[in-house]
Design an enzyme around this catalytic site. Sequence first.
Site, PDB file in Angstrom:
ATOM      1  N   GLU A 103       0.787  -1.356   0.032  1.00 35.61           N
ATOM      2  CA  GLU A 103       0.122   0.038  -0.062  1.00 35.61           C
ATOM      3  C   GLU A 103       0.903   1.280   0.207  1.00 35.61           C
ATOM      4  OE1 GLU A 103      -3.178  -2.250   2.699  1.00 35.61           O
ATOM      5  OE2 GLU A 103      -2.429  -0.542   3.623  1.00 35.61           O
ATOM      6  N   CYS A 116       3.598   8.568   0.984  1.00 41.34           N
ATOM      7  CA  CYS A 116       4.021   7.899   1.972  1.00 41.34           C
ATOM      8  C   CYS A 116       4.172   6.205   1.330  1.00 41.34           C
ATOM      9  CB  CYS A 116       2.917   7.750   2.921  1.00 41.34           C
ATOM     10  SG  CYS A 116       3.298   6.785   4.376  1.00 41.34           S
ATOM     11  N   CYS A 123       6.588  -6.432   7.207  1.00 41.55           N
ATOM     12  CA  CYS A 123       7.726  -5.969   7.934  1.00 41.55           C
ATOM     13  C   CYS A 123       8.235  -6.929   8.848  1.00 41.55           C
ATOM     14  CB  CYS A 123       7.386  -4.357   8.721  1.00 41.55           C
ATOM     15  SG  CYS A 123       8.989  -3.779   9.622  1.00 41.55           S
ATOM     16  N   CYS A 127       6.740  -4.139  15.827  1.00 43.67           N
ATOM     17  CA  CYS A 127       6.405  -3.403  16.871  1.00 43.67           C
ATOM     18  C   CYS A 127       5.288  -3.804  16.837  1.00 43.67           C
ATOM     19  CB  CYS A 127       6.620  -1.965  16.060  1.00 43.67           C
ATOM     20  SG  CYS A 127       8.233  -1.567  15.500  1.00 43.67           S
ATOM     21  N   CYS A 130       1.944  -1.547  15.616  1.00 42.00           N
ATOM     22  CA  CYS A 130       1.830  -1.419  14.330  1.00 42.00           C
ATOM     23  C   CYS A 130       1.361  -2.412  13.433  1.00 42.00           C
ATOM     24  CB  CYS A 130       3.442  -1.279  13.805  1.00 42.00           C
ATOM     25  SG  CYS A 130       3.488  -0.919  11.899  1.00 42.00           S
ATOM     26  N   CYS A 343      -0.371   6.395   8.810  1.00 46.47           N
ATOM     27  CA  CYS A 343       0.871   5.793   9.094  1.00 46.47           C
ATOM     28  C   CYS A 343       0.589   4.616  10.041  1.00 46.47           C
ATOM     29  CB  CYS A 343       1.790   6.361   9.432  1.00 46.47           C
ATOM     30  SG  CYS A 343       2.474   7.521   7.826  1.00 46.47           S
TER      31      CYS A 343
HETATM   32  N1  SAH Z   1       9.467   1.053   9.792  1.00 35.88           N
HETATM   33  C1  SAH Z   1       9.719   2.580   9.784  1.00 35.88           C
HETATM   34  C2  SAH Z   1       8.558   3.379   8.587  1.00 35.88           C
HETATM   35  C3  SAH Z   1       7.296   2.878   8.768  1.00 35.88           C
HETATM   36  S1  SAH Z   1       6.239   3.018  10.405  1.00 35.88           S
HETATM   37  C4  SAH Z   1       9.579   2.922  11.189  1.00 35.88           C
HETATM   38  O1  SAH Z   1       9.087   2.307  11.943  1.00 35.88           O
HETATM   39  O2  SAH Z   1      10.060   4.097  11.246  1.00 35.88           O
HETATM   40  C5  SAH Z   1       5.970   4.622  10.072  1.00 35.88           C
HETATM   41  C6  SAH Z   1       5.698   5.471  11.280  1.00 35.88           C
HETATM   42  O3  SAH Z   1       4.358   4.900  11.729  1.00 35.88           O
HETATM   43  C7  SAH Z   1       6.560   4.825  12.588  1.00 35.88           C
HETATM   44  O4  SAH Z   1       7.193   6.448  12.908  1.00 35.88           O
HETATM   45  C8  SAH Z   1       5.632   4.217  13.320  1.00 35.88           C
HETATM   46  O5  SAH Z   1       6.161   4.317  14.685  1.00 35.88           O
HETATM   47  C9  SAH Z   1       4.510   4.770  13.162  1.00 35.88           C
HETATM   48  N2  SAH Z   1       3.244   3.832  13.528  1.00 35.88           N
HETATM   49  C10 SAH Z   1       3.361   2.448  13.420  1.00 35.88           C
HETATM   50  N3  SAH Z   1       2.057   1.950  13.987  1.00 35.88           N
HETATM   51  C11 SAH Z   1       1.558   3.249  14.439  1.00 35.88           C
HETATM   52  C12 SAH Z   1       0.117   3.253  14.749  1.00 35.88           C
HETATM   53  N4  SAH Z   1      -0.725   2.201  15.185  1.00 35.88           N
HETATM   54  N5  SAH Z   1      -0.311   4.365  15.014  1.00 35.88           N
HETATM   55  C13 SAH Z   1       0.229   5.585  14.933  1.00 35.88           C
HETATM   56  N6  SAH Z   1       1.629   5.524  14.256  1.00 35.88           N
HETATM   57  C14 SAH Z   1       2.098   4.279  13.999  1.00 35.88           C
HETATM   58 FE1  SF4 Z   2       8.051  -2.387  10.873  1.00 37.65          FE
HETATM   59 FE2  SF4 Z   2       5.674  -1.132  11.733  1.00 37.65          FE
HETATM   60 FE3  SF4 Z   2       7.917  -1.295  13.221  1.00 37.65          FE
HETATM   61 FE4  SF4 Z   2       7.898   0.401  11.336  1.00 37.65          FE
HETATM   62  S1  SF4 Z   2       6.743   0.484  12.967  1.00 37.65           S
HETATM   63  S2  SF4 Z   2       9.343  -1.078  11.856  1.00 37.65           S
HETATM   64  S3  SF4 Z   2       6.787  -0.712   9.693  1.00 37.65           S
HETATM   65  S4  SF4 Z   2       6.624  -3.117  12.626  1.00 37.65           S
END
Ligand code: SAH
Ligand code: SF4
Length: 352
Positions: A103, A116, A123, A127, A130, A343
């Site tokens: 996406e 974006c 991934c 996390c 996420c 995001c």
């Molecule tokens: N993997 C990279 C980039 C993709 S995630 C990273 O982690 O930086 C992009 C952003 O979305 C990151 O700052 C992450 O912390 C944030 N993010 C992830 N899950 C989220 C959620 N459920 N709500 C808000 N932000 C989130």
């Molecule tokens: Fe991966 Fe989501 Fe963590 Fe970014 S925030 S590193 S996309 S698991």
Amino acid sequence: MPGLMKTTSDITKTNILGYTRETLRAKLAEMNIKPFIADQILDWIYKKFKLDFSEMVNIAKEIRARLEEAFEIRFFKNIETLESDGGRATKMIITLNDGKYIEAVVLREKKYNTLCVSSQCGCPVDCKFCLTGVAGFKRNLESYEIVGQILLANQLGHPISNLVFMGMGEPLLNYDNVFAAINLMNAEYSFHISKRKMTVSTSGYIQNIKRLISEKNYINLAFSVGHANPSKRVVLMPIESRNPIMEVVALLHEYQTMHNRKLTLEYTLIQDKNEDDQAIRELSNISKYLKAKINLINLNPHPKIPFRPVTTKRLHEVRDLLENSGVPVTIRFRKGDDISAACGQLGESCLG
Ligand code: SAH
Ligand code: SF4
């Protein structure tokens, strides 16, 4: 949309989108085709968004036929778009040629559009807040699949001037392909997007932050903090166990002294997990040390994520706490919430 919906992939043909101007000129020279044709092809693809040799009318017909035999212009199998209610975001759900999904989201500002982009399908970082992490890891994207997201947005009528690698995936885990794509998108024969308008967001993968430093590879970075305290961070972001935040911060400091690109700290606020005053003080200290702006994102909730966002009142309190401690802070609005385009919500289509 000519070209984009092509589903055939003849393995004897090479995908022309893997080529830079130099490598394409060399390849054409090998085929006894004048190298300047390479410039014409790239112009059709990256400036006019035409993905069919038959439409490249300034190239002689017989050359076009030979190109057609040798190359294909292969991006994606299928595309679906979803508009957010307020019209401020467009989500593109892209089926890759192997049937997997990614996406990308167009975020509309008053004067420009930001894309974006995804760097991986899923991934592996996991996390806990996420959705992309929950969806799991499928594979790295090829550089043409990254470049293709920008081409697609342009083709759909959204001229892109800014890029953030904040879609699916951890860009520093797909370093070679991500930077090949960045260099291609930056090239004057391609989209010619300034590197100052591109931001790579990372959860802090030490090995490749070291690589950025050793290769003097300068780019705006965003670091996703999660929690500034290691013992609390590891619960939200298991990457902390092998990539301790203290070491990440030291490396980012070293990196920032080498150039004048921007560093941002991304901080996703999660109720009862990382929003207390002590956590915010620790975040502020890191920001001061790194001279980095903080971008607060209130958690985008999802039934598959076991956390909740903070209240709007607390979000503003946190912003005020940070501001009063003397660090620059912004709140990122959750554009496109209604289409799961914000995001951290990318990956819905991967969950099947
Ligand atoms: N993997 C990279 C980039 C993709 S995630 C990273 O982690 O930086 C992009 C952003 O979305 C990151 O700052 C992450 O912390 C944030 N993010 C992830 N899950 C989220 C959620 N459920 N709500 C808000 N932000 C989130
Ligand atoms: Fe991966 Fe989501 Fe963590 Fe970014 S925030 S590193 S996309 S698991």
